[in-house]
Each structure stands twice: as C-alpha cells, then as structure tokens.
Design a protein around this motif. Sequence first.
Motif, PDB file in Angstrom:
ATOM      1  N   GLY A 235       0.794  -1.215   0.000  1.00  0.00           N
ATOM      2  CA  GLY A 235       0.000   0.000   0.000  1.00  0.00           C
ATOM      3  C   GLY A 235       0.829   1.269   0.000  1.00  0.00           C
ATOM      4  O   GLY A 235       0.470   2.267   0.637  1.00  0.00           O
ATOM      5  N   ALA A 236       1.924   1.264  -0.728  1.00  0.00           N
ATOM      6  CA  ALA A 236       2.880   2.378  -0.688  1.00  0.00           C
ATOM      7  C   ALA A 236       2.508   3.462  -1.701  1.00  0.00           C
ATOM      8  O   ALA A 236       1.956   3.191  -2.765  1.00  0.00           O
ATOM      9  CB  ALA A 236       4.289   1.868  -0.983  1.00  0.00           C
ATOM     10  N   HIS A 237       2.842   4.693  -1.357  1.00  0.00           N
ATOM     11  CA  HIS A 237       2.765   5.812  -2.286  1.00  0.00           C
ATOM     12  C   HIS A 237       4.118   5.880  -3.003  1.00  0.00           C
ATOM     13  O   HIS A 237       5.138   6.191  -2.394  1.00  0.00           O
ATOM     14  CB  HIS A 237       2.457   7.107  -1.551  1.00  0.00           C
ATOM     15  CG  HIS A 237       1.102   7.117  -0.920  1.00  0.00           C
ATOM     16  ND1 HIS A 237      -0.068   7.210  -1.650  1.00  0.00           N
ATOM     17  CD2 HIS A 237       0.716   7.019   0.380  1.00  0.00           C
ATOM     18  CE1 HIS A 237      -1.111   7.172  -0.841  1.00  0.00           C
ATOM     19  NE2 HIS A 237      -0.656   7.056   0.398  1.00  0.00           N
ATOM     20  N   CYS A 238       4.108   5.564  -4.297  1.00  0.00           N
ATOM     21  CA  CYS A 238       5.344   5.380  -5.062  1.00  0.00           C
ATOM     22  C   CYS A 238       5.498   6.467  -6.113  1.00  0.00           C
ATOM     23  O   CYS A 238       4.523   7.099  -6.532  1.00  0.00           O
ATOM     24  CB  CYS A 238       5.339   4.016  -5.744  1.00  0.00           C
ATOM     25  SG  CYS A 238       5.176   2.605  -4.622  1.00  0.00           S
ATOM     26  N   VAL A 239       6.736   6.647  -6.555  1.00  0.00           N
ATOM     27  CA  VAL A 239       7.023   7.620  -7.598  1.00  0.00           C
ATOM     28  C   VAL A 239       8.055   7.051  -8.562  1.00  0.00           C
ATOM     29  O   VAL A 239       8.977   6.342  -8.159  1.00  0.00           O
ATOM     30  CB  VAL A 239       7.520   8.953  -6.989  1.00  0.00           C
ATOM     31  CG1 VAL A 239       8.873   8.787  -6.300  1.00  0.00           C
ATOM     32  CG2 VAL A 239       7.581  10.058  -8.038  1.00  0.00           C
ATOM     33  N   ASP A 240       7.857   7.345  -9.847  1.00  0.00           N
ATOM     34  CA  ASP A 240       8.883   7.130 -10.859  1.00  0.00           C
ATOM     35  C   ASP A 240       9.246   8.502 -11.397  1.00  0.00           C
ATOM     36  O   ASP A 240       8.419   9.162 -12.047  1.00  0.00           O
ATOM     37  CB  ASP A 240       8.376   6.215 -11.970  1.00  0.00           C
ATOM     38  CG  ASP A 240       9.437   5.988 -13.040  1.00  0.00           C
ATOM     39  OD1 ASP A 240      10.612   5.809 -12.659  1.00  0.00           O
ATOM     40  OD2 ASP A 240       9.090   6.014 -14.238  1.00  0.00           O
TER      41      ASP A 240
ATOM     42  N   PHE B 238       2.966  -3.296  -5.181  1.00  0.00           N
ATOM     43  CA  PHE B 238       3.147  -2.790  -3.818  1.00  0.00           C
ATOM     44  C   PHE B 238       2.561  -1.394  -3.633  1.00  0.00           C
ATOM     45  O   PHE B 238       2.683  -0.809  -2.559  1.00  0.00           O
ATOM     46  CB  PHE B 238       4.646  -2.743  -3.495  1.00  0.00           C
ATOM     47  CG  PHE B 238       5.391  -3.940  -4.025  1.00  0.00           C
ATOM     48  CD1 PHE B 238       5.163  -5.196  -3.483  1.00  0.00           C
ATOM     49  CD2 PHE B 238       6.281  -3.825  -5.073  1.00  0.00           C
ATOM     50  CE1 PHE B 238       5.818  -6.315  -3.985  1.00  0.00           C
ATOM     51  CE2 PHE B 238       6.946  -4.930  -5.581  1.00  0.00           C
ATOM     52  CZ  PHE B 238       6.714  -6.182  -5.030  1.00  0.00           C
ATOM     53  N   ALA B 239       1.934  -0.863  -4.679  1.00  0.00           N
ATOM     54  CA  ALA B 239       1.580   0.552  -4.711  1.00  0.00           C
ATOM     55  C   ALA B 239       0.096   0.797  -4.445  1.00  0.00           C
ATOM     56  O   ALA B 239      -0.764   0.162  -5.057  1.00  0.00           O
ATOM     57  CB  ALA B 239       1.965   1.157  -6.049  1.00  0.00           C
TER      58      ALA B 239
ATOM     59  N   LEU C 230      -2.588  -0.603 -13.161  1.00  0.00           N
ATOM     60  CA  LEU C 230      -1.890   0.641 -13.458  1.00  0.00           C
ATOM     61  C   LEU C 230      -2.876   1.768 -13.758  1.00  0.00           C
ATOM     62  O   LEU C 230      -2.661   2.917 -13.350  1.00  0.00           O
ATOM     63  CB  LEU C 230      -0.934   0.453 -14.633  1.00  0.00           C
ATOM     64  CG  LEU C 230      -0.033   1.647 -14.953  1.00  0.00           C
ATOM     65  CD1 LEU C 230       0.844   2.017 -13.761  1.00  0.00           C
ATOM     66  CD2 LEU C 230       0.838   1.366 -16.175  1.00  0.00           C
ATOM     67  N   ALA C 231      -3.971   1.450 -14.447  1.00  0.00           N
ATOM     68  CA  ALA C 231      -4.988   2.469 -14.724  1.00  0.00           C
ATOM     69  C   ALA C 231      -5.605   2.998 -13.431  1.00  0.00           C
ATOM     70  O   ALA C 231      -5.968   4.176 -13.338  1.00  0.00           O
ATOM     71  CB  ALA C 231      -6.069   1.893 -15.636  1.00  0.00           C
ATOM     72  N   ARG C 232      -5.709   2.152 -12.410  1.00  0.00           N
ATOM     73  CA  ARG C 232      -6.316   2.573 -11.139  1.00  0.00           C
ATOM     74  C   ARG C 232      -5.350   3.363 -10.267  1.00  0.00           C
ATOM     75  O   ARG C 232      -5.755   4.342  -9.623  1.00  0.00           O
ATOM     76  CB  ARG C 232      -6.828   1.346 -10.374  1.00  0.00           C
ATOM     77  CG  ARG C 232      -8.037   0.686 -11.009  1.00  0.00           C
ATOM     78  CD  ARG C 232      -8.674  -0.329 -10.079  1.00  0.00           C
ATOM     79  NE  ARG C 232      -7.761  -1.419  -9.730  1.00  0.00           N
ATOM     80  CZ  ARG C 232      -7.589  -2.523 -10.453  1.00  0.00           C
ATOM     81  NH1 ARG C 232      -8.261  -2.684 -11.584  1.00  0.00           N
ATOM     82  NH2 ARG C 232      -6.767  -3.479 -10.061  1.00  0.00           N
ATOM     83  N   VAL C 233      -4.096   2.933 -10.213  1.00  0.00           N
ATOM     84  CA  VAL C 233      -3.180   3.542  -9.235  1.00  0.00           C
ATOM     85  C   VAL C 233      -2.238   4.559  -9.857  1.00  0.00           C
ATOM     86  O   VAL C 233      -1.614   5.346  -9.145  1.00  0.00           O
ATOM     87  CB  VAL C 233      -2.360   2.471  -8.490  1.00  0.00           C
ATOM     88  CG1 VAL C 233      -3.274   1.437  -7.845  1.00  0.00           C
ATOM     89  CG2 VAL C 233      -1.325   1.809  -9.392  1.00  0.00           C
ATOM     90  N   GLY C 234      -2.114   4.571 -11.194  1.00  0.00           N
ATOM     91  CA  GLY C 234      -1.159   5.458 -11.842  1.00  0.00           C
ATOM     92  C   GLY C 234      -1.691   6.870 -12.005  1.00  0.00           C
ATOM     93  O   GLY C 234      -2.883   7.089 -12.236  1.00  0.00           O
ATOM     94  N   ARG C 235      -0.789   7.825 -11.883  1.00  0.00           N
ATOM     95  CA  ARG C 235      -1.119   9.234 -12.116  1.00  0.00           C
ATOM     96  C   ARG C 235       0.078   9.890 -12.783  1.00  0.00           C
ATOM     97  O   ARG C 235       1.209   9.744 -12.319  1.00  0.00           O
ATOM     98  CB  ARG C 235      -1.434   9.936 -10.793  1.00  0.00           C
ATOM     99  CG  ARG C 235      -1.785  11.409 -10.951  1.00  0.00           C
ATOM    100  CD  ARG C 235      -2.216  12.038  -9.647  1.00  0.00           C
ATOM    101  NE  ARG C 235      -1.146  12.080  -8.665  1.00  0.00           N
ATOM    102  CZ  ARG C 235      -1.129  12.922  -7.612  1.00  0.00           C
ATOM    103  NH1 ARG C 235      -2.140  13.745  -7.418  1.00  0.00           N
ATOM    104  NH2 ARG C 235      -0.125  12.890  -6.773  1.00  0.00           N
TER     105      ARG C 235
END
Length: 267
Positions: free
Chosen positions: A70-75, A91-92, A142-147
């Motif tokens: 449940g992590a807040h991740c960044v690329d 994990f995101a 990815l569509a749900r968690v990606g921004r």
Amino acid sequence: MTLTPAAGGGCGESAPPPPIQSPRPVNSDVEWDSFDPQAYVRHNYAVLRADDREILCRTRDFLAEAKLSGAHCVDVGSGANLYPALSLLPFARTIDLCDWSTSNVSWLRTQIDSYDELWDPYWQVCAEHPAYSALTDPRGRLARVGRVLRASVFDAPKHAWDAGTMFFVACSISADRAEAERAIGRFLGALRPGSPFAVAVMLGSRGYSVGQRLFPAVALRRAEVVASIAAGAYDLAVHEVRLTPPLRDGYLSMLLTTGRTRGQCRA
C-alpha cells in the motif's frame, strides 16, 4: 509549485551526436517538448534486451524483498519507459509518473489508460516472481493507481513518497555533472526516510539522439554515481551491466543502484 525543466528518459539511438547549443548544455537549454516518445520507444524498448531484463529482474527482486504494501510510489523522469512503474505495481497504493516534457506526459497518459502490448514481455519478467504473478490484471491496476504529473526532479517535494525509481535520468538531462548530482539528491530527498529505491544510469554517455533530435548527456563514472547516492542512502547494492552489442554507440555500461534513503538527503 513552480517547476523548472527536467525530462525523463534515458539514452537513445545511433552514433554519439555532437554537443547541442554549447559544449556543456544545461537542462534549461534543451527543448524537452520536442522529445519524440514514439521514436524513443521504437529504438529502446520494442524488443526486450538482455540488459534491460537484468536491470528489471534485479529491481523486481529488490522491491519484492522490501516488504512494501500500500505504498505511495514515484517514478521520477519516466520519459517513454514504463518498466520502472511496472516494477512498483504490486506494492503501490498510488504511483506518480513524473516528467517535464509535454510530449512524454501526453504519451504516458495514453499508456496509463491501457499500455501497449510491447510492454507485456516486461511484465512477464516481473511475473516470474510470485509477488508479481499474484497480480493478474496489471493493465487495470496501473490504470487505477497510476497518475501522470508534469513535474521536475529539481523541484520535487521532500519526503513525499514511500518508494521510488529513477531510471536513465541523471545521466541524460544535461551535460552538467553538477545537475546530475543534484537530480540524484533531489530524488532521494523526495522519499521518506528508510524508503527503498532504485536508480539506473548510463555510464560514460556522450549524448544521444531521439528521432532527428540530439540530446545532451554527462559521462558519469561509477564511483561518482555511487558516492552521490551514498550521501543520501544506505544498504546499497550496485550492479554494472554491459552487453554486446550495446544499445548504441557512445556509452560504457548501465549501472543499477538499490538501497534505502537516509533521514537527511542532500538537495
């Protein structure tokens, strides 16, 4: 927040180009909106290469062992490369894909909605690990968690994310070594203390082309990259990847460094 130019993405195609505009162009000298993500993807990622596979495998294994949930991740500096975000996916709770180039941002937004089939082999590499194979719908996830954010590494907020990746960015946003070091420091500082991360760079890069455009790079050395990361991190693991034939002329190797962030990171 006020953003300063920084672009994602790595190092492109063909012979090493001559310098652009000046012998040592800085990030703000470069027309990043002219970056062609389609040309970049065709040359770099249309076929899964052994060097990218090795980097992805090592990143996957490191993140799977980091006990994230449940992590807040960044690329940071995603450019036209989805595999760092895919490595974070199981994990995101959220993944922020950040880039400054408007053309890259537009491309990323189309990929977040439903990424192209050429990325399926990259996910299949991830899914060789049970922590990833349990995720049966990576596109939907990815569509749900990606921004996608139009944002600069040089203006990244402090201690905002729980885990992060930055692939082929510090080496390829300018020809100024100090800017490469500052990009690494700002990336590490954007993660909370103890956060797992992965940083990949091209070593010895002398510049790269994307389509008909030339872009600058800085010829980083292994020792200086590791020293820059060690200033803000611990538990480092360093892996240098060489492949024949290389992706293009004008670089020595790829370097992947994983670890965890310290409480205070150099900006």
